[in-house]
Design an enzyme around this catalytic site. Structure first.
Site, PDB file in Angstrom:
ATOM      1  CG  HIS A  53      -1.943   1.030   1.291  1.00 32.69           C
ATOM      2  ND1 HIS A  53      -1.711   2.309   1.746  1.00 32.69           N
ATOM      3  CD2 HIS A  53      -3.246   0.982   0.926  1.00 32.69           C
ATOM      4  CE1 HIS A  53      -2.826   3.005   1.665  1.00 32.69           C
ATOM      5  NE2 HIS A  53      -3.777   2.239   1.165  1.00 32.69           N
ATOM      6  CG  ASP A  90      -8.970   3.757  -2.976  1.00 33.04           C
ATOM      7  OD1 ASP A  90      -8.537   3.381  -1.883  1.00 33.04           O
ATOM      8  OD2 ASP A  90      -8.446   4.689  -3.618  1.00 33.04           O
TER       9      ASP A  90
END
Length: 222
Positions: free
Chosen positions: A65, A185
């Site tokens: 990430h 997201d």
């Protein structure tokens, strides 16, 4: 997040990963880009081989990430805060880290390890031919395969935050439907827009089922 133990200590992190997976039922681990602080480094460093070995033997993926703050000061961002973060810089930083992992030979040493990226693999599928053509010009080629061959096999991705049907179709054409996982997201993006974009694709029902749920069930064993 990484379960309970700092990656500045790779041995402790590998042990904690094993505990988290075998005792607590974790499906994998997540790292926020470069490991910061004393002993911090990128994940292609040889010190992390025991972490990759643990991921490989446990058959769980690592999700890479974006991290904050950035690992490097980029002059190109100065005076343009709109370029920092989800709009551009996170994709460049995380995609670059993933390429370090590939070109550092991590998947040659750990051929069954899996890395998950978001944002259409930080757009790396669309660079596959370019990566290979530049790799072919190198005097010293340290990889067992061309760079593109790691994308879609060891490196898989979600479409998180990128909901264009044409982009998804192009990514599937490049790396195959087996390498793509549906994602949203949230809270950055709308779940409605994510689903609407996916429904507008011209993918086959077989490929849609893989992306919508099948690949996640296989990779995460859920």
């Amino acid at each position: 997040m990484w379960p309970g133990s700092s990656l500045q200590d790779p041995a402790a992190a590998a042990a904690e990963l094993e505990r988290a997976v075998t005792q607590l039922g974790f499906c994998g681990a997540l790292v926020n880009d470069c490991v910061y602080g004393p002993g911090g480094r990128y994940l292609d460093a040889p010190e992390y081989d025991e972490v990759w070995s643990a991921l490989e033997s446990l058959d769980v993926p690592l999700y890479l990430h974006p991290g904050a703050p950035p690992a490097d000061e980029w002059e190109v961002l100065r005076g343009h805060p709109e370029l920092y973060g989800a709009s551009w810089s996170w994709a460049a930083e995380t995609g670059g880290h993933a390429l370090r992992i590939v070109n550092g030979g991590v998947f040659d040493r750990h051929p069954n390890a899996t890395l998950i990226l978001r944002h259409m693999d930080e757009f790396l599928p669309f660079q596959r031919s370019r990566l290979d053509s530049r790799f072919a010009t190198l005097d010293e080629r340290r990889l067992q395969r061309t760079p593109s061959e790691y994308l879609g096999t060891n490196v898989v991705f979600t479409n998180s935050g990128v909901f264009s049907p044409a982009t998804l179709l192009g990514a599937v054409t490049e790396v195959g439907a087996e390498a793509v996982l549906f994602s949203v997201d949230y809270p950055y993006e709308s779940s409605y827009d994510a689903v609407a974009g996916f429904e507008r694709t011209t993918l086959s029902d077989t490929d849609r089922n893989k992306i919508a749920h099948g690949n996640a069930e296989r990779l995460l064993r859920i």
